[in-house]
Design an enzyme around this catalytic site. Structure first.
Site, mmCIF file in Angstrom:
data_model
loop_
_atom_site.group_PDB
_atom_site.id
_atom_site.type_symbol
_atom_site.label_atom_id
_atom_site.label_comp_id
_atom_site.label_asym_id
_atom_site.label_seq_id
_atom_site.Cartn_x
_atom_site.Cartn_y
_atom_site.Cartn_z
ATOM 1 N N LYS A 106 0.857 -1.175 0.000
ATOM 2 C CA LYS A 106 0.000 0.000 0.000
ATOM 3 C C LYS A 106 0.891 1.222 0.000
ATOM 4 C CE LYS A 106 -4.518 0.676 0.107
ATOM 5 N NZ LYS A 106 -5.581 -0.223 -0.370
HETATM 6 P P1 NAD Z 1 -12.964 7.456 -2.441
HETATM 7 O O1 NAD Z 1 -11.978 8.498 -2.081
HETATM 8 O O2 NAD Z 1 -13.373 7.307 -3.851
HETATM 9 O O3 NAD Z 1 -14.292 7.643 -1.573
HETATM 10 C C1 NAD Z 1 -14.281 7.756 -0.183
HETATM 11 C C2 NAD Z 1 -15.660 8.197 0.289
HETATM 12 O O4 NAD Z 1 -15.665 8.226 1.717
HETATM 13 C C3 NAD Z 1 -16.040 9.598 -0.168
HETATM 14 O O5 NAD Z 1 -17.438 9.645 -0.406
HETATM 15 C C4 NAD Z 1 -15.695 10.455 1.046
HETATM 16 O O6 NAD Z 1 -16.440 11.661 1.095
HETATM 17 C C5 NAD Z 1 -16.069 9.512 2.152
HETATM 18 N N1 NAD Z 1 -15.400 9.810 3.415
HETATM 19 C C6 NAD Z 1 -14.145 10.245 3.629
HETATM 20 N N2 NAD Z 1 -13.913 10.418 4.931
HETATM 21 C C7 NAD Z 1 -15.042 10.068 5.562
HETATM 22 C C8 NAD Z 1 -15.439 10.035 6.919
HETATM 23 N N3 NAD Z 1 -14.600 10.405 7.882
HETATM 24 N N4 NAD Z 1 -16.696 9.608 7.197
HETATM 25 C C9 NAD Z 1 -17.544 9.237 6.205
HETATM 26 N N5 NAD Z 1 -17.227 9.262 4.922
HETATM 27 C C10 NAD Z 1 -16.003 9.663 4.600
HETATM 28 O O7 NAD Z 1 -12.354 6.087 -1.887
HETATM 29 P P2 NAD Z 1 -12.726 4.609 -2.359
HETATM 30 O O8 NAD Z 1 -11.753 4.188 -3.391
HETATM 31 O O9 NAD Z 1 -14.188 4.502 -2.600
HETATM 32 O O10 NAD Z 1 -12.348 3.783 -1.042
HETATM 33 C C11 NAD Z 1 -13.251 3.617 0.045
HETATM 34 C C12 NAD Z 1 -12.808 2.428 0.882
HETATM 35 O O11 NAD Z 1 -12.793 1.253 0.060
HETATM 36 C C13 NAD Z 1 -11.405 2.515 1.480
HETATM 37 O O12 NAD Z 1 -11.384 1.845 2.707
HETATM 38 C C14 NAD Z 1 -10.552 1.766 0.467
HETATM 39 O O13 NAD Z 1 -9.338 1.297 1.013
HETATM 40 C C15 NAD Z 1 -11.505 0.639 0.129
HETATM 41 N N6 NAD Z 1 -11.235 -0.057 -1.118
HETATM 42 C C16 NAD Z 1 -11.160 0.618 -2.295
HETATM 43 C C17 NAD Z 1 -10.943 -0.074 -3.470
HETATM 44 C C18 NAD Z 1 -10.930 0.612 -4.806
HETATM 45 O O14 NAD Z 1 -10.877 -0.091 -5.823
HETATM 46 N N7 NAD Z 1 -11.024 1.923 -4.889
HETATM 47 C C19 NAD Z 1 -10.773 -1.466 -3.445
HETATM 48 C C20 NAD Z 1 -10.870 -2.129 -2.230
HETATM 49 C C21 NAD Z 1 -11.110 -1.418 -1.082
#
Ligand code: NAD
Length: 417
Positions: A106
């Site tokens: 990561k």
């Molecule tokens: P992103 O940045 O696209 O979206 C994050 C979302 O969470 C946004 O809507 C943001 O406003 C919201 N957010 C941020 N801080 C917050 C808080 N304190 N309380 C509530 N909401 C909050 O990120 P993403 O890629 O959607 O990732 C989200 C989660 O999924 C993370 O844990 C990431 O590690 C995990 N993840 C992502 C992927 C991927 O392919 N992008 C794959 C596996 C896991």
């Protein structure tokens, strides 16, 4: 009340639990608990106003025993080395669990991307990519998007790496735009996987997936499309949220329409017409069938676990539930589909993207989503069968499979020198 467990504490506790069930020795436990390689870099950034600011960036390769390292890059103000370590460790178990030939990594930069212009973010990305360049590459370590980064970030990363090498290297990152070697179906892959995992859990419990209410925390890349896919499949999405708060309507809402408005410039789901404003904390405690945390770590903890009313938690985010909370949820009969299974669709299709890049040969979206479904459904079945056989939670079963295969790889390869 004890302090909320951090991501790194949670990852270590979960590992210890898997090690105990697998009966691994102390040396192997130590090997698996310790990141293989960590890089901290400084990123001097020239701001648009001419001032220079120095940011901190990280790349942690937790384990390389099963193949090159794989894992996203996060841009977030609270990102630090311990958070990156935890996320890297979870990537190792995730790749191992779903049987793809990667270790876990990561990366992250401590930055609030909302406070920087697009050109500043491009400079941050290019400098960060150059600084971690020596340990990155298609056969070494392959980044992808995570919180605060997207396919444009990956395009800048790929371009920087390629320019530094003198030729185009598409396979250095995944989650790229399709026009430069990205895969069809990657953008929605994590969310599609969340839906497949949720439906597997619901069917197993005898529930009709088309007859459930859902709340989704986080309306970003994962949460936004997870809400849309679940809605399209017939579930009633009653609440969604972002960093500013949530929107609630007991009759349900149309996430596709909200996503379109977000893309058109709407800043938050809070105040969306026809919805009531709620807090992120309230969203987690709604009386729904399925809760999808898809934002950040440790949001379900010992302080609120007892108030969770959902019967199913499907972890779109990495590490949203602390081990303290897991114990409470388990005794309350809540089924938790763990992160390393529920959100593994993203890395599964990242693997497909990397394979396509290495072969310079492209698959259709249909081929990609079919293969994704195959991986998710067979992984779910494997985890569920072990959970029943050993009388453990889905999380412990998933960790046992993931950790067990990595331990096996170490045993088979032997210890050098
Ligand atoms: P992103 O940045 O696209 O979206 C994050 C979302 O969470 C946004 O809507 C943001 O406003 C919201 N957010 C941020 N801080 C917050 C808080 N304190 N309380 C509530 N909401 C909050 O990120 P993403 O890629 O959607 O990732 C989200 C989660 O999924 C993370 O844990 C990431 O590690 C995990 N993840 C992502 C992927 C991927 O392919 N992008 C794959 C596996 C896991």
């Amino acid at each position: 009340m004890a302090a909320r467990q951090s991501a790194w504490e949670s990852a270590q506790i979960q590992l210890a639990e898997a090690v105990r069930h697998l009966g691994l020795d102390d040396g192997t436990h130590q090997l698996l608990a310790t990141p293989r390689r960590e890089m901290t870099v400084s990123i001097p950034l020239r701001r648009d106003d001419g001032n220079v600011e120095v940011l901190r960036g990280y790349r942690v390769q937790h384990n390389l025993s099963r193949g090159p390292a794989k894992g996203g890059i996060r841009y977030h103000p609270s990102t630090d080395i311990d958070e990156v370590r935890a996320l890297a460790m979870w990537m190792t178990w995730k790749c191992s669990l779903i049987g793809i030939p990667y270790g876990g990594a990561k990366g992250g930069v401590t930055i609030d991307p909302r406070l920087y212009s697009r050109t500043e973010l491009e400079r941050v990305t290019r400098r960060y990519a150059s600084e971690i360049g020596p340990i990155i590459g298609p056969e070494k370590d392959i980044p992808a998007p995570d919180v605060g980064t997207d396919e444009q970030t990956m395009a800048w990363f790929m371009d920087t790496y390629s320019v530094n090498r003198g030729y185009t290297v598409t396979g250095v990152v995944t989650g790229k735009p399709v026009s430069i070697g990205g895969s069809e179906g990657r953008a929605g892959a994590t969310s599609r996987g969340v839906m497949i995992a949720a439906f597997a859990a619901l069917r197993e419990a005898g529930a009709n997936p088309r007859d459930v209410s859902v709340a989704v925390q986080g309306f970003g890349k994962v949460g936004g499309l997870a809400a849309q896919y679940l809605h399209d499949a017939g579930c009633k999405v009653v609440a969604v949220s972002d960093v500013k708060g949530g929107a609630y309507n007991a009759m349900g809402m149309n996430p596709a329409k909200m996503l379109r408005e977000m893309r058109a410039g709407m800043e938050s789901v809070v105040g969306y017409p026809g919805t009531d404003a709620i807090t992120n904390e309230e969203l987690l405690e709604l009386d729904v069938d399925v809760l999808v945390p898809a934002a950040l770590e440790s949001v379900i903890h010992d302080g609120n676990a007892d108030r969770i009313k959902a019967r199913f938690i499907v972890e779109g985010a990495n590490g949203p539930t602390t081990p303290d909370a897991d114990a409470v949820l388990e005794s309350n009969g809540v089924v938790v589909v763990p992160d390393i299974l529920a959100n593994s669709g993203g890395v599964a299709v990242s693997y497909f993207e990397w394979v396509q890049d290495l072969q310079a040969y492209w698959w259709s979206e249909h081929e990609v989503t079919d293969r994704l479904r195959g991986i998710l459904e067979s992984s779910y079945a494997e985890v569920s069968a072990l959970a029943v056989e050993r009388g453990v939670s889905l999380r412990t079963a998933a960790q046992m499979i993931g950790v067990g295969r990595v331990a096996e790889a170490h045993r088979t390869r032997g210890l050098y020198p």
